[in-house]
Design a protein around this motif. Structure first.
Motif, PDB file in Angstrom:
ATOM      1  N   ARG A  62       0.842  -1.209   0.000  1.00 50.40           N
ATOM      2  CA  ARG A  62       0.000   0.000   0.000  1.00 50.40           C
ATOM      3  C   ARG A  62       0.872   1.252   0.000  1.00 50.40           C
ATOM      4  NH1 ARG A  62      -5.416  -1.608   1.757  1.00 50.40           N
ATOM      5  NH2 ARG A  62      -5.416  -3.779   1.091  1.00 50.40           N
ATOM      6  N   PRO A  63       0.352   2.353  -0.538  1.00 45.42           N
ATOM      7  CA  PRO A  63       1.096   3.613  -0.481  1.00 45.42           C
ATOM      8  C   PRO A  63       1.434   3.973   0.967  1.00 45.42           C
ATOM      9  CG  PRO A  63      -0.754   3.799  -1.993  1.00 45.42           C
ATOM     10  CD  PRO A  63      -0.899   2.481  -1.277  1.00 45.42           C
ATOM     11  N   GLY A  64       2.642   4.449   1.178  1.00 46.27           N
ATOM     12  CA  GLY A  64       3.085   4.889   2.501  1.00 46.27           C
ATOM     13  C   GLY A  64       3.770   3.824   3.331  1.00 46.27           C
ATOM     14  N   GLU A  65       3.747   2.567   2.913  1.00 44.65           N
ATOM     15  CA  GLU A  65       4.384   1.508   3.698  1.00 44.65           C
ATOM     16  C   GLU A  65       5.910   1.559   3.559  1.00 44.65           C
ATOM     17  OE1 GLU A  65       1.279  -2.125   4.171  1.00 44.65           O
ATOM     18  OE2 GLU A  65       2.422  -2.124   2.297  1.00 44.65           O
ATOM     19  N   ARG A  66       6.566   0.894   4.492  1.00 41.81           N
ATOM     20  CA  ARG A  66       8.018   0.693   4.440  1.00 41.81           C
ATOM     21  C   ARG A  66       8.236  -0.795   4.193  1.00 41.81           C
ATOM     22  NH1 ARG A  66       9.406   3.420  10.114  1.00 41.81           N
ATOM     23  NH2 ARG A  66       7.846   1.880  10.648  1.00 41.81           N
ATOM     24  N   ILE A  67       8.846  -1.119   3.053  1.00 43.52           N
ATOM     25  CA  ILE A  67       8.964  -2.517   2.639  1.00 43.52           C
ATOM     26  C   ILE A  67      10.416  -2.846   2.318  1.00 43.52           C
ATOM     27  CG2 ILE A  67       8.283  -4.215   0.888  1.00 43.52           C
ATOM     28  CD1 ILE A  67       5.646  -2.682   0.599  1.00 43.52           C
ATOM     29  N   LEU A  68      10.826  -4.030   2.727  1.00 45.53           N
ATOM     30  CA  LEU A  68      12.144  -4.559   2.396  1.00 45.53           C
ATOM     31  C   LEU A  68      11.975  -5.787   1.527  1.00 45.53           C
ATOM     32  CD1 LEU A  68      15.235  -5.071   2.677  1.00 45.53           C
ATOM     33  CD2 LEU A  68      14.715  -6.245   4.839  1.00 45.53           C
ATOM     34  N   ASP A  69      12.554  -5.752   0.341  1.00 46.86           N
ATOM     35  CA  ASP A  69      12.642  -6.923  -0.525  1.00 46.86           C
ATOM     36  C   ASP A  69      14.073  -7.416  -0.362  1.00 46.86           C
ATOM     37  OD1 ASP A  69      12.655  -8.873  -2.466  1.00 46.86           O
ATOM     38  OD2 ASP A  69      11.854  -7.600  -4.056  1.00 46.86           O
ATOM     39  N   LEU A  70      14.250  -8.460   0.415  1.00 44.11           N
ATOM     40  CA  LEU A  70      15.576  -8.922   0.819  1.00 44.11           C
ATOM     41  C   LEU A  70      16.363  -9.568  -0.315  1.00 44.11           C
ATOM     42  CD1 LEU A  70      17.380  -8.994   3.303  1.00 44.11           C
ATOM     43  CD2 LEU A  70      16.371 -11.190   3.890  1.00 44.11           C
ATOM     44  N   CYS A  71      15.706 -10.242  -1.217  1.00 44.67           N
ATOM     45  CA  CYS A  71      16.355 -10.914  -2.370  1.00 44.67           C
ATOM     46  C   CYS A  71      15.733 -10.351  -3.635  1.00 44.67           C
ATOM     47  CB  CYS A  71      16.150 -12.423  -2.287  1.00 44.67           C
ATOM     48  SG  CYS A  71      16.743 -13.146  -0.765  1.00 44.67           S
ATOM     49  N   ALA A  72      16.112  -9.133  -3.987  1.00 43.19           N
ATOM     50  CA  ALA A  72      15.341  -8.348  -4.943  1.00 43.19           C
ATOM     51  C   ALA A  72      15.709  -8.498  -6.420  1.00 43.19           C
ATOM     52  CB  ALA A  72      15.419  -6.876  -4.555  1.00 43.19           C
ATOM     53  N   ALA A  73      16.899  -8.938  -6.749  1.00 40.19           N
ATOM     54  CA  ALA A  73      17.294  -8.981  -8.165  1.00 40.19           C
ATOM     55  C   ALA A  73      16.572 -10.100  -8.898  1.00 40.19           C
ATOM     56  CB  ALA A  73      18.806  -9.166  -8.279  1.00 40.19           C
ATOM     57  N   GLY A 105       5.964   6.131   0.473  1.00 45.02           N
ATOM     58  CA  GLY A 105       6.599   5.193   1.380  1.00 45.02           C
ATOM     59  C   GLY A 105       8.035   4.957   0.938  1.00 45.02           C
ATOM     60  N   ILE A 106       8.641   3.913   1.469  1.00 48.63           N
ATOM     61  CA  ILE A 106      10.028   3.589   1.115  1.00 48.63           C
ATOM     62  C   ILE A 106      10.134   2.096   0.831  1.00 48.63           C
ATOM     63  CG2 ILE A 106      10.744   3.339   3.539  1.00 48.63           C
ATOM     64  CD1 ILE A 106      13.030   4.740   0.838  1.00 48.63           C
ATOM     65  N   LEU A 107      10.815   1.780  -0.238  1.00 49.53           N
ATOM     66  CA  LEU A 107      11.059   0.403  -0.634  1.00 49.53           C
ATOM     67  C   LEU A 107      12.562   0.175  -0.651  1.00 49.53           C
ATOM     68  CD1 LEU A 107      10.144  -2.339  -1.803  1.00 49.53           C
ATOM     69  CD2 LEU A 107      10.128  -1.247  -4.063  1.00 49.53           C
ATOM     70  N   VAL A 108      13.039  -0.707   0.209  1.00 55.12           N
ATOM     71  CA  VAL A 108      14.454  -1.064   0.245  1.00 55.12           C
ATOM     72  C   VAL A 108      14.595  -2.365  -0.535  1.00 55.12           C
ATOM     73  CG1 VAL A 108      16.437  -1.650   1.696  1.00 55.12           C
ATOM     74  CG2 VAL A 108      14.769   0.053   2.478  1.00 55.12           C
ATOM     75  N   CYS A 109      15.367  -2.298  -1.610  1.00 54.18           N
ATOM     76  CA  CYS A 109      15.559  -3.442  -2.506  1.00 54.18           C
ATOM     77  C   CYS A 109      16.987  -3.939  -2.309  1.00 54.18           C
ATOM     78  CB  CYS A 109      15.367  -3.023  -3.955  1.00 54.18           C
ATOM     79  SG  CYS A 109      13.862  -2.090  -4.260  1.00 54.18           S
ATOM     80  N   ASN A 110      17.140  -5.073  -1.678  1.00 56.26           N
ATOM     81  CA  ASN A 110      18.471  -5.590  -1.374  1.00 56.26           C
ATOM     82  C   ASN A 110      18.827  -6.773  -2.264  1.00 56.26           C
ATOM     83  OD1 ASN A 110      20.862  -5.595   0.494  1.00 56.26           O
ATOM     84  ND2 ASN A 110      20.169  -7.699   0.745  1.00 56.26           N
ATOM     85  N   GLU A 111      20.078  -6.817  -2.653  1.00 60.61           N
ATOM     86  CA  GLU A 111      20.633  -7.968  -3.363  1.00 60.61           C
ATOM     87  C   GLU A 111      22.064  -8.163  -2.881  1.00 60.61           C
ATOM     88  OE1 GLU A 111      21.401 -11.188  -5.096  1.00 60.61           O
ATOM     89  OE2 GLU A 111      19.366 -10.415  -5.317  1.00 60.61           O
ATOM     90  N   ILE A 112      22.350  -9.346  -2.375  1.00 65.23           N
ATOM     91  CA  ILE A 112      23.652  -9.625  -1.762  1.00 65.23           C
ATOM     92  C   ILE A 112      24.780  -9.741  -2.785  1.00 65.23           C
ATOM     93  CG2 ILE A 112      23.392 -12.135  -1.681  1.00 65.23           C
ATOM     94  CD1 ILE A 112      24.581 -11.915   1.229  1.00 65.23           C
ATOM     95  N   HIS A 113      24.467 -10.101  -4.036  1.00 68.65           N
ATOM     96  CA  HIS A 113      25.488 -10.261  -5.074  1.00 68.65           C
ATOM     97  C   HIS A 113      25.657  -8.950  -5.839  1.00 68.65           C
ATOM     98  CE1 HIS A 113      25.608 -14.526  -4.297  1.00 68.65           C
ATOM     99  NE2 HIS A 113      24.293 -14.558  -4.387  1.00 68.65           N
ATOM    100  N   PRO A 114      26.872  -8.367  -5.840  1.00 73.75           N
ATOM    101  CA  PRO A 114      27.090  -7.044  -6.455  1.00 73.75           C
ATOM    102  C   PRO A 114      26.655  -6.936  -7.916  1.00 73.75           C
ATOM    103  CG  PRO A 114      28.996  -7.696  -5.168  1.00 73.75           C
ATOM    104  CD  PRO A 114      28.087  -8.880  -5.200  1.00 73.75           C
ATOM    105  N   ALA A 115      26.956  -7.919  -8.747  1.00 77.22           N
ATOM    106  CA  ALA A 115      26.584  -7.836 -10.170  1.00 77.22           C
ATOM    107  C   ALA A 115      25.066  -7.820 -10.321  1.00 77.22           C
ATOM    108  CB  ALA A 115      27.194  -8.995 -10.954  1.00 77.22           C
ATOM    109  N   ARG A 116      24.384  -8.627  -9.530  1.00 73.24           N
ATOM    110  CA  ARG A 116      22.920  -8.654  -9.593  1.00 73.24           C
ATOM    111  C   ARG A 116      22.332  -7.363  -9.020  1.00 73.24           C
ATOM    112  NH1 ARG A 116      19.997 -13.176 -10.517  1.00 73.24           N
ATOM    113  NH2 ARG A 116      18.578 -12.793  -8.783  1.00 73.24           N
ATOM    114  N   ALA A 117      22.995  -6.769  -8.036  1.00 69.13           N
ATOM    115  CA  ALA A 117      22.535  -5.494  -7.473  1.00 69.13           C
ATOM    116  C   ALA A 117      22.595  -4.393  -8.535  1.00 69.13           C
ATOM    117  CB  ALA A 117      23.357  -5.114  -6.248  1.00 69.13           C
ATOM    118  N   ARG A 118      23.598  -4.430  -9.403  1.00 72.40           N
ATOM    119  CA  ARG A 118      23.690  -3.441 -10.489  1.00 72.40           C
ATOM    120  C   ARG A 118      22.517  -3.603 -11.465  1.00 72.40           C
ATOM    121  NH1 ARG A 118      29.049  -4.253  -9.502  1.00 72.40           N
ATOM    122  NH2 ARG A 118      29.296  -6.000 -10.940  1.00 72.40           N
ATOM    123  N   ILE A 119      22.199  -4.835 -11.814  1.00 78.15           N
ATOM    124  CA  ILE A 119      21.058  -5.090 -12.703  1.00 78.15           C
ATOM    125  C   ILE A 119      19.767  -4.607 -12.049  1.00 78.15           C
ATOM    126  CG2 ILE A 119      19.660  -6.916 -13.757  1.00 78.15           C
ATOM    127  CD1 ILE A 119      22.382  -8.479 -14.040  1.00 78.15           C
TER     128      ILE A 119
END
Length: 175
Positions: free
Chosen positions: A99-110, A126-140
């Motif tokens: 929903r609009p205004g939520e704070r969400i973390l996508d831990l495995c986002a790529a 709101g804020i969406l934190v999109c995390n990816e542990i692998h640097p190359a996938r984080a760039r994509i």
């Protein structure tokens, strides 16, 4: 089609569900795309779509396209008007009911399918934190977030433990 060792292992793991699994692998593949509602209205896009689309039942913005079509080569894809995504991969974000205004973390986002779908549901609020542990996938992931026109997202490249330390006071909603 598969090495005998693989088949035996799959039969052991799946038991009586193996036959249905094996048959599913032999069926025609379903291909899909999801309209980015941050850049286009679904109805308007469908009227002007350069190819035939049929709805994915579990999300209003997801559609199947025919296997002969190559929507990834269309300028609308490069402009972020739609995201090519396997239809079953649209289910987690649809069921999350962001929903609009939520704070969400996508831990495995790529590569960004879930994140871009969640962001569209959040409508820039709101804020969406999109995390990816692998640097190359984080760039994509970062490229896809930018291409889709998402302004309320942050792309991180961190371990879950470090993120837990930094976001210790946040409410956790699991699906």
């Amino acid at each position: 089609m598969f090495p005998e060792k693989f088949i035996i292992r799959m039969q052991e793991m799946l038991g009586e569900e193996y036959e249905a699994f094996y048959e599913a692998l032999r069926e025609e593949r379903h291909q899909g795309l999801r309209i980015n509602t941050l850049k286009a209205e679904t109805e308007g896009f469908l009227k002007k779509a350069p190819f035939s689309l049929s709805p994915v039942p579990w999300t209003e913005t997801g559609f199947y396209y025919e296997g002969t079509v190559q929507p990834g080569r269309h300028p609308l894809h490069e402009a972020g008007v739609y995201y090519i995504q396997e239809p079953s991969a649209m289910a987690p974000a649809a069921f999350a009911d962001a929903r609009p205004g939520e704070r969400i973390l996508d831990l495995c986002a790529a590569p960004g399918g879930k994140s871009t779908q969640l962001a569209a549901a959040m409508k820039g609020q709101g804020i969406l934190v999109c995390n990816e542990i692998h640097p190359a996938r984080a760039r994509i992931l970062s490229e896809n977030i930018e291409r889709m026109g998402i302004r309320n997202a942050v792309v991180t490249n961190e371990t879950p433990e470090r993120l837990a330390e930094r976001f210790a006071g946040f409410l956790i909603k699991s699906w």
